[in-house]
Design an enzyme around this catalytic site. Structure first.
Site, PDB file in Angstrom:
ATOM      1  N   THR A  96       0.871  -1.183   0.000  1.00 52.40           N
ATOM      2  CA  THR A  96       0.000   0.000   0.000  1.00 52.40           C
ATOM      3  C   THR A  96       0.904   1.228   0.000  1.00 52.40           C
ATOM      4  OG1 THR A  96      -1.677  -1.159   1.275  1.00 52.40           O
ATOM      5  CG2 THR A  96      -1.814   1.242   1.225  1.00 52.40           C
ATOM      6  N   LYS A 171      -7.913   1.644  -3.200  1.00 56.32           N
ATOM      7  CA  LYS A 171      -7.610   1.221  -1.818  1.00 56.32           C
ATOM      8  C   LYS A 171      -7.769   2.405  -0.844  1.00 56.32           C
ATOM      9  CE  LYS A 171      -5.120  -0.751   1.602  1.00 56.32           C
ATOM     10  NZ  LYS A 171      -5.436  -1.932   2.361  1.00 56.32           N
ATOM     11  N   LYS A 246      -1.762   5.115   8.573  1.00 61.51           N
ATOM     12  CA  LYS A 246      -0.912   5.140   7.362  1.00 61.51           C
ATOM     13  C   LYS A 246      -1.772   5.384   6.114  1.00 61.51           C
ATOM     14  CE  LYS A 246       1.589   2.265   4.131  1.00 61.51           C
ATOM     15  NZ  LYS A 246       2.128   0.977   3.710  1.00 61.51           N
TER      16      LYS A 246
HETATM   17  P1  NAD Z   1       5.552  -5.932   7.652  1.00 62.29           P
HETATM   18  O1  NAD Z   1       6.300  -4.815   8.274  1.00 62.29           O
HETATM   19  O2  NAD Z   1       5.113  -7.090   8.497  1.00 62.29           O
HETATM   20  O3  NAD Z   1       6.412  -6.552   6.434  1.00 62.29           O
HETATM   21  C1  NAD Z   1       7.207  -5.797   5.574  1.00 62.29           C
HETATM   22  C2  NAD Z   1       8.445  -6.625   5.269  1.00 62.29           C
HETATM   23  O4  NAD Z   1       9.235  -5.922   4.317  1.00 62.29           O
HETATM   24  C3  NAD Z   1       9.319  -6.869   6.498  1.00 62.29           C
HETATM   25  O5  NAD Z   1       9.552  -8.261   6.660  1.00 62.29           O
HETATM   26  C4  NAD Z   1      10.606  -6.118   6.167  1.00 62.29           C
HETATM   27  O6  NAD Z   1      11.771  -6.751   6.686  1.00 62.29           O
HETATM   28  C5  NAD Z   1      10.591  -6.142   4.662  1.00 62.29           C
HETATM   29  N1  NAD Z   1      11.408  -5.110   4.037  1.00 62.29           N
HETATM   30  C6  NAD Z   1      11.496  -3.795   4.373  1.00 62.29           C
HETATM   31  N2  NAD Z   1      12.348  -3.166   3.528  1.00 62.29           N
HETATM   32  C7  NAD Z   1      12.799  -4.100   2.666  1.00 62.29           C
HETATM   33  C8  NAD Z   1      13.691  -4.079   1.566  1.00 62.29           C
HETATM   34  N3  NAD Z   1      14.309  -2.946   1.191  1.00 62.29           N
HETATM   35  N4  NAD Z   1      13.921  -5.227   0.904  1.00 62.29           N
HETATM   36  C9  NAD Z   1      13.312  -6.381   1.269  1.00 62.29           C
HETATM   37  N5  NAD Z   1      12.462  -6.475   2.306  1.00 62.29           N
HETATM   38  C10 NAD Z   1      12.206  -5.344   2.989  1.00 62.29           C
HETATM   39  O7  NAD Z   1       4.293  -5.256   6.914  1.00 62.29           O
HETATM   40  P2  NAD Z   1       2.970  -5.986   6.403  1.00 62.29           P
HETATM   41  O8  NAD Z   1       1.925  -5.903   7.444  1.00 62.29           O
HETATM   42  O9  NAD Z   1       3.339  -7.290   5.795  1.00 62.29           O
HETATM   43  O10 NAD Z   1       2.524  -4.949   5.267  1.00 62.29           O
HETATM   44  C11 NAD Z   1       3.109  -4.950   3.983  1.00 62.29           C
HETATM   45  C12 NAD Z   1       2.318  -4.002   3.090  1.00 62.29           C
HETATM   46  O11 NAD Z   1       0.967  -4.451   3.032  1.00 62.29           O
HETATM   47  C13 NAD Z   1       2.284  -2.559   3.599  1.00 62.29           C
HETATM   48  O12 NAD Z   1       2.367  -1.692   2.509  1.00 62.29           O
HETATM   49  C14 NAD Z   1       0.927  -2.473   4.298  1.00 62.29           C
HETATM   50  O13 NAD Z   1       0.427  -1.162   4.340  1.00 62.29           O
HETATM   51  C15 NAD Z   1       0.105  -3.386   3.412  1.00 62.29           C
HETATM   52  N6  NAD Z   1      -1.079  -3.967   4.069  1.00 62.29           N
HETATM   53  C16 NAD Z   1      -0.980  -4.517   5.305  1.00 62.29           C
HETATM   54  C17 NAD Z   1      -2.119  -5.068   5.904  1.00 62.29           C
HETATM   55  C18 NAD Z   1      -2.056  -5.694   7.270  1.00 62.29           C
HETATM   56  O14 NAD Z   1      -3.127  -5.987   7.845  1.00 62.29           O
HETATM   57  N7  NAD Z   1      -0.879  -5.965   7.828  1.00 62.29           N
HETATM   58  C19 NAD Z   1      -3.347  -5.036   5.214  1.00 62.29           C
HETATM   59  C20 NAD Z   1      -3.393  -4.501   3.942  1.00 62.29           C
HETATM   60  C21 NAD Z   1      -2.256  -3.957   3.375  1.00 62.29           C
END
Ligand code: NAD
Length: 296
Positions: A96, A171, A246
């Site tokens: 997102t 979204k 966010k």
């Molecule tokens: P998270 O923080 O659990 O996971 C993100 C991952 O990205 C981490 O494991 C981190 O180590 C990795 N990362 C960061 N920088 C990196 C890089 N340069 N190279 C490789 N890996 C890297 O977050 P999440 O909850 O999995 O969310 C991911 C996305 O999905 C976000 O954009 C969030 O807004 C979106 N989202 C999350 C949810 C939710 O309920 N968690 C729902 C809808 C959308």
């Protein structure tokens, strides 16, 4: 079977990658976190120590990363996806992020001859694990056609929203609406209670009247009427206030960018920003009912 590189194996990415493995695809994972790399191997995938190595032999690259700045660097960096992917690889960013960055990175992909879609999701960690996410996809009809089959094992609903960035637009518009409706439902319960109205009684009326909406009947912010809602579980997320904060920030960036008039969206963003900044980012976003009542 397709070779799929998966970059960003966090709360969302890892279960999504597991569903790709479950559909007999090969998953080449990369995450900055060694634990996340270990987890994808434990699930039957392969892990690589750089983005470049993970994408080198992939037909499709999926990214699930925290922010637009990180997405841009992972795609456009010197040893990033564009520099390392093979010709013809399809790119799917499910993070997102802001609409402007999504459009800019997709345009950079097109310049380099790659098909790319923005494909953010709703459905949260539960939907990611169950393979029932809703994907909102922006990109050309051809890129969408290529992406649909890849997204299928991870999602229950896949909607083509138009050109690049329109997935992100859908979204943030949806989540701005959700924030407003949750605050509205919460205000109605709080006022009803102050006037001596029983929660269940008000629910029974509003659920069958013109106040009916998802925030009321699927995710009710008071305990009782909808047993599966986080209100029955101490407001454990669900969908955390930090993530709503966010998404509302991204919505307000987009509002400023196009000069739209969204007074309720702006106020909702302020309410969730205050709640987040007061240390309640880990509380489910429906806990706003407690914040509005002065109990959080
Ligand atoms: P998270 O923080 O659990 O996971 C993100 C991952 O990205 C981490 O494991 C981190 O180590 C990795 N990362 C960061 N920088 C990196 C890089 N340069 N190279 C490789 N890996 C890297 O977050 P999440 O909850 O999995 O969310 C991911 C996305 O999905 C976000 O954009 C969030 O807004 C979106 N989202 C999350 C949810 C939710 O309920 N968690 C729902 C809808 C959308």
């Amino acid at each position: 079977m397709t070779n799929i590189a998966f970059i960003g194996l966090g709360n969302m990415g890892l279960p999504m990658a597991k569903n790709l493995l479950g559909a007999n695809h090969s998953v080449f994972g990369f995450d900055l976190s060694p634990d996340a790399r270990g987890a994808v191997v434990g699930a039957g995938g392969q892990a690589f120590s750089t983005v470049a190595e993970a994408v080198a032999d992939a037909d499709v690259v999926v990214t699930m990363l925290p922010s637009g700045v990180i997405v841009r660097s992972v795609y456009e960096g010197d040893e990033g996806i564009f520099a390392s992917a093979k010709a013809g690889a399809l790119m799917i960013d499910s993070s997102t992020i802001d609409v402007a960055t999504a459009r800019s990175v997709c345009a950079a992909a097109a310049d380099k001859g790659f098909d790319m879609v923005d494909a953010p999701v709703s459905g949260g960690v539960g939907g990611a694990a169950a393979g029932t996410l809703a994907f909102m996809v922006g990109g050309t009809a051809e890129a969408f056609g290529r992406a649909e089959g890849v997204l299928d094992p991870m999602g229950a609903k896949i909607v083509h929203c138009g050109d690049s960035g329109n997935g992100q637009a859908a979204k943030i518009c949806n989540n701005m609406l959700l924030a407003i409706s949750m605050i509205g439902v919460s205000e109605a319960f709080n006022l009803g209670k102050a006037l001596g109205l029983d929660d269940q009684t008000f629910y029974d009326v509003a659920a069958n009247a013109s106040g009916q909406c998802w925030s009321l009947t699927s995710y009710c912010p008071v305990p009782g009427p909808v047993p599966t809602s986080p209100a029955n579980n101490g407001y454990e997320p669900g969908f955390a206030t930090a993530l709503m904060h966010k998404d509302l920030g991204l919505a307000m960036e987009a509002v400023a960018g196009v000069g739209a008039n969204t007074p309720l969206g702006k106020h909702a963003a302020e309410i969730y920003a205050e709640m987040n900044d007061a240390g309640h980012g880990g509380v489910d976003f429906s806990g706003v009912i407690k914040r509005l009542a002065g109990e959080l």
